[in-house]
Scaffold this motif. Structure first.
Motif, PDB file in Angstrom:
ATOM      1  N   ASP A 172       0.823  -1.218   0.000  1.00 25.57           N
ATOM      2  CA  ASP A 172       0.000   0.000   0.000  1.00 25.57           C
ATOM      3  C   ASP A 172       0.852   1.261   0.000  1.00 25.57           C
ATOM      4  O   ASP A 172       0.593   2.198  -0.758  1.00 25.57           O
ATOM      5  CB  ASP A 172      -0.945   0.031   1.207  1.00 25.57           C
ATOM      6  CG  ASP A 172      -2.109  -0.920   1.057  1.00 25.57           C
ATOM      7  OD1 ASP A 172      -2.289  -1.497  -0.040  1.00 25.57           O
ATOM      8  OD2 ASP A 172      -2.840  -1.094   2.046  1.00 25.57           O
ATOM      9  N   LEU A 173       1.849   1.298   0.868  1.00 23.82           N
ATOM     10  CA  LEU A 173       2.694   2.486   0.953  1.00 23.82           C
ATOM     11  C   LEU A 173       3.508   2.658  -0.322  1.00 23.82           C
ATOM     12  O   LEU A 173       3.637   3.771  -0.836  1.00 23.82           O
ATOM     13  CB  LEU A 173       3.595   2.405   2.180  1.00 23.82           C
ATOM     14  CG  LEU A 173       4.384   3.659   2.515  1.00 23.82           C
ATOM     15  CD1 LEU A 173       3.462   4.849   2.744  1.00 23.82           C
ATOM     16  CD2 LEU A 173       5.246   3.420   3.753  1.00 23.82           C
ATOM     17  N   ALA A 174       4.020   1.571  -0.857  1.00 21.57           N
ATOM     18  CA  ALA A 174       4.805   1.650  -2.100  1.00 21.57           C
ATOM     19  C   ALA A 174       3.962   2.206  -3.240  1.00 21.57           C
ATOM     20  O   ALA A 174       4.426   3.065  -4.007  1.00 21.57           O
ATOM     21  CB  ALA A 174       5.354   0.267  -2.466  1.00 21.57           C
ATOM     22  N   ARG A 175       2.715   1.741  -3.356  1.00 20.25           N
ATOM     23  CA  ARG A 175       1.836   2.241  -4.427  1.00 20.25           C
ATOM     24  C   ARG A 175       1.542   3.731  -4.238  1.00 20.25           C
ATOM     25  O   ARG A 175       1.544   4.496  -5.208  1.00 20.25           O
ATOM     26  CB  ARG A 175       0.537   1.442  -4.467  1.00 20.25           C
ATOM     27  CG  ARG A 175       0.668   0.113  -5.161  1.00 20.25           C
ATOM     28  CD  ARG A 175      -0.680  -0.554  -5.381  1.00 20.25           C
ATOM     29  NE  ARG A 175      -1.318  -0.952  -4.142  1.00 20.25           N
ATOM     30  CZ  ARG A 175      -1.142  -2.110  -3.530  1.00 20.25           C
ATOM     31  NH1 ARG A 175      -0.334  -3.007  -4.047  1.00 20.25           N
ATOM     32  NH2 ARG A 175      -1.765  -2.383  -2.410  1.00 20.25           N
ATOM     33  N   ALA A 176       1.282   4.137  -3.007  1.00 18.86           N
ATOM     34  CA  ALA A 176       0.986   5.552  -2.749  1.00 18.86           C
ATOM     35  C   ALA A 176       2.192   6.427  -3.068  1.00 18.86           C
ATOM     36  O   ALA A 176       2.049   7.496  -3.678  1.00 18.86           O
ATOM     37  CB  ALA A 176       0.555   5.735  -1.297  1.00 18.86           C
ATOM     38  N   VAL A 216      -3.680  13.456  -2.842  1.00 20.50           N
ATOM     39  CA  VAL A 216      -3.454  14.445  -1.778  1.00 20.50           C
ATOM     40  C   VAL A 216      -3.574  13.767  -0.416  1.00 20.50           C
ATOM     41  O   VAL A 216      -2.751  13.996   0.477  1.00 20.50           O
ATOM     42  CB  VAL A 216      -4.440  15.629  -1.900  1.00 20.50           C
ATOM     43  CG1 VAL A 216      -4.340  16.550  -0.710  1.00 20.50           C
ATOM     44  CG2 VAL A 216      -4.180  16.397  -3.193  1.00 20.50           C
ATOM     45  N   ALA A 217      -4.582  12.914  -0.252  1.00 22.54           N
ATOM     46  CA  ALA A 217      -4.764  12.203   1.022  1.00 22.54           C
ATOM     47  C   ALA A 217      -3.571  11.295   1.310  1.00 22.54           C
ATOM     48  O   ALA A 217      -3.126  11.188   2.463  1.00 22.54           O
ATOM     49  CB  ALA A 217      -6.055  11.401   0.998  1.00 22.54           C
ATOM     50  N   ALA A 218      -3.038  10.647   0.277  1.00 18.48           N
ATOM     51  CA  ALA A 218      -1.868   9.789   0.473  1.00 18.48           C
ATOM     52  C   ALA A 218      -0.659  10.605   0.905  1.00 18.48           C
ATOM     53  O   ALA A 218       0.076  10.204   1.817  1.00 18.48           O
ATOM     54  CB  ALA A 218      -1.555   9.015  -0.802  1.00 18.48           C
ATOM     55  N   ALA A 219      -0.447  11.765   0.287  1.00 19.93           N
ATOM     56  CA  ALA A 219       0.670  12.630   0.677  1.00 19.93           C
ATOM     57  C   ALA A 219       0.530  13.065   2.131  1.00 19.93           C
ATOM     58  O   ALA A 219       1.502  13.029   2.901  1.00 19.93           O
ATOM     59  CB  ALA A 219       0.748  13.850  -0.239  1.00 19.93           C
TER      60      ALA A 219
END
Length: 196
Positions: A17-21, A138-141
């Motif tokens: 998940d983090l890698a994709r974001a 934006v939410a991921a950032a």
């Protein structure tokens, strides 16, 4: 690193998940950098590739703690509740530069403002990523910077000290007191990175 030096933070192993974001965010920041190279003016933390550079440094620190990368780096220790029967989402210790975290946080805010304002940032956001809308990016950032910028609490300090004492990649069975610290810390981390 900066004169402040690195800060040790607890980061959950979010698998891919983090890698994709981070990949989506990097793609957006590369688009903005190309627009800037073509003459566009970008707001503060997005200008001159500052956010892109910060994101890349943060990912170099985070990548070995996530999913299969953690296994390859021999950092894939498991975390168990007292008694050793229930496995928790592992938390890993990561050294991050507070300036990079602050830069990413400011970039997330600038991207958020860009959603509502006509211009190059909005255009890049509307072009979007392969897997998400502009608000998702934006939410991921904001989520990434939030995970890395959580203030220490008594619980997170206890948990961090227990994991540090066990060593990188070790399996850890928590005591009841450290289990309470884990639950409190996990709740705070989940608020920053809800299940996606």
């Amino acid at each position: 690193m900066t004169g402040l030096g690195p800060r040790v933070v607890l980061v959950p192993d979010l698998g891919e998940d983090l890698a994709r974001a981070i990949e989506e965010l990097e793609r957006l920041l590369l688009t903005l950098k190309a627009a800037e190279d073509d003459g566009a003016t970008l707001p503060g933390p997005l200008a001159n590739g500052a956010a892109l550079t910060a994101l890349r440094r943060l990912w170099r620190a985070l990548a070995p703690t996530q999913g299969q990368r953690a296994a390859a780096a021999r950092l894939a220790g498991r975390l168990y509740a007292p008694g050793g029967r229930t496995e928790h989402v592992p938390l890993r210790l990561v050294d991050v530069d507070p300036i990079d975290v602050a830069t990413l946080s400011a970039a997330a805010a600038a991207l958020g403002r860009g959603v509502a304002s006509p211009g190059v940032v909005r255009d890049a956001l509307e072009a979007g990523g392969a897997n998400g809308s502009s608000t998702d990016i934006v939410a991921a950032a904001a989520g990434i910077s939030g995970l890395l910028d959580l203030a220490d609490t008594a619980e997170s300090i206890v948990l961090r000290e227990r994991l540090a004492a066990a060593g990188p990649g070790a399996d850890v069975v928590l005591t009841p007191a450290v289990e309470d610290a884990y639950q409190a810390t996990a709740d705070r981390l989940n608020a920053m990175w809800p299940r996606r």
